[in-house]
Design an enzyme around this catalytic site. Sequence first.
Site, PDB file in Angstrom:
ATOM      1  N   HIS A 134       0.883  -1.170   0.000  1.00 38.24           N
ATOM      2  CA  HIS A 134       0.000   0.000   0.000  1.00 38.24           C
ATOM      3  C   HIS A 134       0.917   1.215   0.000  1.00 38.24           C
ATOM      4  O   HIS A 134       2.003   1.160   0.586  1.00 38.24           O
ATOM      5  CB  HIS A 134      -0.825   0.088   1.280  1.00 38.24           C
ATOM      6  CG  HIS A 134      -1.776  -1.039   1.499  1.00 38.24           C
ATOM      7  ND1 HIS A 134      -1.438  -2.189   2.145  1.00 38.24           N
ATOM      8  CD2 HIS A 134      -3.079  -1.168   1.156  1.00 38.24           C
ATOM      9  CE1 HIS A 134      -2.481  -2.985   2.194  1.00 38.24           C
ATOM     10  NE2 HIS A 134      -3.491  -2.398   1.595  1.00 38.24           N
TER      11      HIS A 134
ATOM     12  N   ASP B 178       2.428   1.673   3.332  1.00 41.48           N
ATOM     13  CA  ASP B 178       3.360   0.665   3.858  1.00 41.48           C
ATOM     14  C   ASP B 178       4.783   1.116   3.535  1.00 41.48           C
ATOM     15  O   ASP B 178       5.728   0.809   4.263  1.00 41.48           O
ATOM     16  CB  ASP B 178       3.182  -0.706   3.177  1.00 41.48           C
ATOM     17  CG  ASP B 178       1.801  -1.289   3.374  1.00 41.48           C
ATOM     18  OD1 ASP B 178       1.152  -0.939   4.371  1.00 41.48           O
ATOM     19  OD2 ASP B 178       1.387  -2.098   2.518  1.00 41.48           O
TER      20      ASP B 178
ATOM     21  N   MET C 229       2.425  -5.778  -7.924  1.00 40.08           N
ATOM     22  CA  MET C 229       1.143  -5.142  -7.583  1.00 40.08           C
ATOM     23  C   MET C 229       1.344  -4.054  -6.532  1.00 40.08           C
ATOM     24  O   MET C 229       2.216  -4.168  -5.677  1.00 40.08           O
ATOM     25  CB  MET C 229       0.194  -6.224  -7.047  1.00 40.08           C
ATOM     26  CG  MET C 229      -1.140  -5.757  -6.521  1.00 40.08           C
ATOM     27  SD  MET C 229      -1.142  -5.218  -4.798  1.00 40.08           S
ATOM     28  CE  MET C 229      -1.793  -6.657  -3.963  1.00 40.08           C
TER      29      MET C 229
ATOM     30  N   GLU D  39     -11.091  -6.305  -5.303  1.00 45.15           N
ATOM     31  CA  GLU D  39     -11.108  -7.359  -4.274  1.00 45.15           C
ATOM     32  C   GLU D  39     -12.339  -7.216  -3.385  1.00 45.15           C
ATOM     33  O   GLU D  39     -12.532  -6.190  -2.743  1.00 45.15           O
ATOM     34  CB  GLU D  39      -9.821  -7.252  -3.434  1.00 45.15           C
ATOM     35  CG  GLU D  39      -9.760  -8.260  -2.311  1.00 45.15           C
ATOM     36  CD  GLU D  39      -8.440  -8.182  -1.546  1.00 45.15           C
ATOM     37  OE1 GLU D  39      -7.489  -7.524  -2.025  1.00 45.15           O
ATOM     38  OE2 GLU D  39      -8.380  -8.778  -0.456  1.00 45.15           O
TER      39      GLU D  39
ATOM     40  N   LYS E  22     -14.936  -8.335  -0.200  1.00 44.30           N
ATOM     41  CA  LYS E  22     -14.946  -8.882   1.161  1.00 44.30           C
ATOM     42  C   LYS E  22     -16.333  -8.584   1.738  1.00 44.30           C
ATOM     43  O   LYS E  22     -16.859  -7.498   1.511  1.00 44.30           O
ATOM     44  CB  LYS E  22     -13.851  -8.213   1.998  1.00 44.30           C
ATOM     45  CG  LYS E  22     -13.613  -8.882   3.343  1.00 44.30           C
ATOM     46  CD  LYS E  22     -12.502  -8.193   4.131  1.00 44.30           C
ATOM     47  CE  LYS E  22     -12.204  -8.964   5.403  1.00 44.30           C
ATOM     48  NZ  LYS E  22     -11.258  -8.258   6.272  1.00 44.30           N
TER      49      LYS E  22
ATOM     50  N   GLU F 105      -9.880 -13.266  -2.731  1.00 41.55           N
ATOM     51  CA  GLU F 105      -9.092 -13.730  -1.579  1.00 41.55           C
ATOM     52  C   GLU F 105      -9.810 -14.898  -0.901  1.00 41.55           C
ATOM     53  O   GLU F 105     -10.997 -14.802  -0.569  1.00 41.55           O
ATOM     54  CB  GLU F 105      -8.879 -12.588  -0.575  1.00 41.55           C
ATOM     55  CG  GLU F 105      -8.203 -13.088   0.711  1.00 41.55           C
ATOM     56  CD  GLU F 105      -7.777 -11.989   1.661  1.00 41.55           C
ATOM     57  OE1 GLU F 105      -7.287 -10.950   1.178  1.00 41.55           O
ATOM     58  OE2 GLU F 105      -7.930 -12.180   2.873  1.00 41.55           O
TER      59      GLU F 105
ATOM     60  N   HIS G 223     -11.949 -14.262   2.159  1.00 41.92           N
ATOM     61  CA  HIS G 223     -13.112 -13.386   2.031  1.00 41.92           C
ATOM     62  C   HIS G 223     -14.351 -14.156   1.576  1.00 41.92           C
ATOM     63  O   HIS G 223     -15.457 -13.893   2.065  1.00 41.92           O
ATOM     64  CB  HIS G 223     -12.791 -12.220   1.094  1.00 41.92           C
ATOM     65  CG  HIS G 223     -11.722 -11.337   1.655  1.00 41.92           C
ATOM     66  ND1 HIS G 223     -11.256 -10.218   1.004  1.00 41.92           N
ATOM     67  CD2 HIS G 223     -11.025 -11.400   2.824  1.00 41.92           C
ATOM     68  CE1 HIS G 223     -10.318  -9.645   1.743  1.00 41.92           C
ATOM     69  NE2 HIS G 223     -10.160 -10.354   2.848  1.00 41.92           N
TER      70      HIS G 223
ATOM     71  N   ASP H  31      -5.331 -13.479  -3.886  1.00 44.69           N
ATOM     72  CA  ASP H  31      -4.834 -13.409  -2.511  1.00 44.69           C
ATOM     73  C   ASP H  31      -5.064 -14.761  -1.844  1.00 44.69           C
ATOM     74  O   ASP H  31      -6.205 -15.168  -1.605  1.00 44.69           O
ATOM     75  CB  ASP H  31      -5.563 -12.312  -1.723  1.00 44.69           C
ATOM     76  CG  ASP H  31      -4.995 -10.926  -2.002  1.00 44.69           C
ATOM     77  OD1 ASP H  31      -4.050 -10.815  -2.807  1.00 44.69           O
ATOM     78  OD2 ASP H  31      -5.503  -9.955  -1.407  1.00 44.69           O
TER      79      ASP H  31
ATOM     80  N   ASP I  65     -11.970 -12.471  10.962  1.00 43.54           N
ATOM     81  CA  ASP I  65     -11.018 -12.362   9.846  1.00 43.54           C
ATOM     82  C   ASP I  65      -9.641 -12.883  10.293  1.00 43.54           C
ATOM     83  O   ASP I  65      -8.943 -12.228  11.057  1.00 43.54           O
ATOM     84  CB  ASP I  65     -10.945 -10.873   9.479  1.00 43.54           C
ATOM     85  CG  ASP I  65     -10.075 -10.604   8.284  1.00 43.54           C
ATOM     86  OD1 ASP I  65      -9.628 -11.561   7.635  1.00 43.54           O
ATOM     87  OD2 ASP I  65      -9.848  -9.412   8.000  1.00 43.54           O
TER      88      ASP I  65
ATOM     89  N   ASP J 192      -6.856 -14.505   8.338  1.00 46.40           N
ATOM     90  CA  ASP J 192      -5.626 -14.321   7.539  1.00 46.40           C
ATOM     91  C   ASP J 192      -4.527 -15.336   7.887  1.00 46.40           C
ATOM     92  O   ASP J 192      -3.355 -14.987   8.060  1.00 46.40           O
ATOM     93  CB  ASP J 192      -5.067 -12.896   7.711  1.00 46.40           C
ATOM     94  CG  ASP J 192      -5.851 -11.879   6.891  1.00 46.40           C
ATOM     95  OD1 ASP J 192      -6.560 -12.277   5.945  1.00 46.40           O
ATOM     96  OD2 ASP J 192      -5.738 -10.676   7.188  1.00 46.40           O
TER      97      ASP J 192
ATOM     98  N   ASP K 295      -1.773 -13.027   1.135  1.00 49.13           N
ATOM     99  CA  ASP K 295      -2.281 -11.934   1.956  1.00 49.13           C
ATOM    100  C   ASP K 295      -2.655 -12.525   3.313  1.00 49.13           C
ATOM    101  O   ASP K 295      -3.823 -12.806   3.589  1.00 49.13           O
ATOM    102  CB  ASP K 295      -3.488 -11.278   1.277  1.00 49.13           C
ATOM    103  CG  ASP K 295      -3.890 -10.001   1.991  1.00 49.13           C
ATOM    104  OD1 ASP K 295      -3.193  -9.619   2.949  1.00 49.13           O
ATOM    105  OD2 ASP K 295      -4.894  -9.390   1.602  1.00 49.13           O
TER     106      ASP K 295
HETATM  107  C1  GLT Z   1      -5.906  -5.650   4.048  1.00 49.54           C
HETATM  108  C2  GLT Z   1      -7.012  -6.564   3.588  1.00 49.54           C
HETATM  109  C3  GLT Z   1      -6.651  -7.306   2.389  1.00 49.54           C
HETATM  110  C4  GLT Z   1      -6.408  -6.473   1.178  1.00 49.54           C
HETATM  111  C5  GLT Z   1      -5.268  -5.560   1.312  1.00 49.54           C
HETATM  112  C6  GLT Z   1      -5.205  -4.658   0.106  1.00 49.54           C
HETATM  113  S1  GLT Z   1      -5.201  -4.740   2.785  1.00 49.54           S
HETATM  114  O1  GLT Z   1      -4.904  -6.385   4.647  1.00 49.54           O
HETATM  115  O2  GLT Z   1      -7.354  -7.450   4.647  1.00 49.54           O
HETATM  116  O3  GLT Z   1      -7.546  -8.323   2.088  1.00 49.54           O
HETATM  117  O4  GLT Z   1      -6.060  -7.333   0.120  1.00 49.54           O
HETATM  118  O5  GLT Z   1      -5.715  -3.406   0.333  1.00 49.54           O
HETATM  119 MN    MN Z   2      -6.546  -9.356   0.387  1.00 50.07          MN
HETATM  120 MN    MN Z   3      -8.314 -10.473   4.111  1.00 48.19          MN
END
Ligand code: GLT
Ligand code: MN
Ligand code: MN
Length: 386
Positions: free
Chosen positions: A53, A56, A87, A180, A182, A216, A219, A244, A254, A256, A286
């Site tokens: 980002h 970042d 990206m 993307e 979510k 992702e 998501h 992702d 969430d 991850d 991600d």
């Molecule tokens: C954040 C989010 C991700 C996105 C990122 C891109 S930022 O961590 O949870 O799923 O892909 O903005």
């Molecule tokens: Mn993501």
């Molecule tokens: Mn995520």
Amino acid sequence: MTKYAPTKKFTFGLWTVGNTGADPFGDSVRKKKSPVELVHLLAEVGAYGVNFHDNDLVPIDATPAERDQIVSDFKKALKETGLVVPMATTNLFASPIFKDGAFTANDPKVRAYALQKTMNAIDLGVECGAKIYVFWGGREGTESDATKDPVTAIKRNREAMNFLTEYVIDQGYDLRFALEAKPNEPRGNIYNATTGNMLAFIETLDHPEMVGVNPEVAHEHMAGLNFTHHVAQALEAGKLWHIDLNDQAFGRYDQDFRFGMVNLKSAFFLVKLLEDYNYEGPLHYDAHAMRTEDYEGVKDFARGCMRTYMILKEKAEMFNADPEIQALLAEINAEDPEMDAFFGPYSREKAIALKNHGFDRCGIAKRGLKYERLDQLTNEIILGVR
Ligand code: GLT
Ligand code: MN
Ligand code: MN
């Protein structure tokens, strides 16, 4: 080369291996590393690239001179390590200004600032070599639908995408967008909640040819959906430009997690799909290491993400080469020449012939499909006993 070496285009966001383990209930557990240090960490574990980002890399309040120094140090680290930046994306969620969203916020000043921030972030991404630009609208949503008209929100989002694709064309950048989805977190409800919503939205834009998706794993899993099916729809539409990878237990917060950590079998079908259809874009993790880990654990996390993909790729090859599985698939998918006349383009004659055809409904239904056997064989491949 060692077995399962990471030979694909595996990438990590600066925010993933750079995650310091803070959560809504607890503080950071790892000391923050600089972008340069993270590039070296990623090189050490064998990654192909790094994403970021805008903030970042460059803090939101950096001066132009500070920005230039940071970018030059970062580029030097890329050169030293051979890592690339496939990206980039914009942070449109952390600053309090985005508390009601960015492109869909009710305050026009916020919407205009979001466009300005994104144009600057696109410039930064392109300067570092990015060819894909991700849009994750984490704050584009509501807690209460009393606060925002959902149709207006769609229109605002579309206007922003149209403005930004024109900006890219105007600058002569070689850059494509990937949206993307979510369903929730950090907003109570996020607009365009699934990859399918995004695919439909893209077709309403001025430049749909410049816009694809970045699905992702977690998501779609958060929404209780089959991720592989969503990816398949994107692939079939020619819109899978980025992905992702991570993991997530259904129905939880969430998470991850490391790729393959929870739903190994879904991960297998996903890898098989990507490999069978020769997806050649970046495979972006991600995700982040568990809060229990130090930076050695972060490296274990990153290596594990890539290694699991490579192992599942081998399992997919075994599935495709297994004579018993292939015989079952051939049987399941066998064509029936008698039916050929009924398929393909419509004609009135065909419709009449089909309406007049007699089907042995009960006889056809009696056939066992052997899916129990096929699925067990799949499990045995994944479990390594075949
Ligand atoms: C954040 C989010 C991700 C996105 C990122 C891109 S930022 O961590 O949870 O799923 O892909 O903005
Ligand atoms: Mn993501
Ligand atoms: Mn995520």
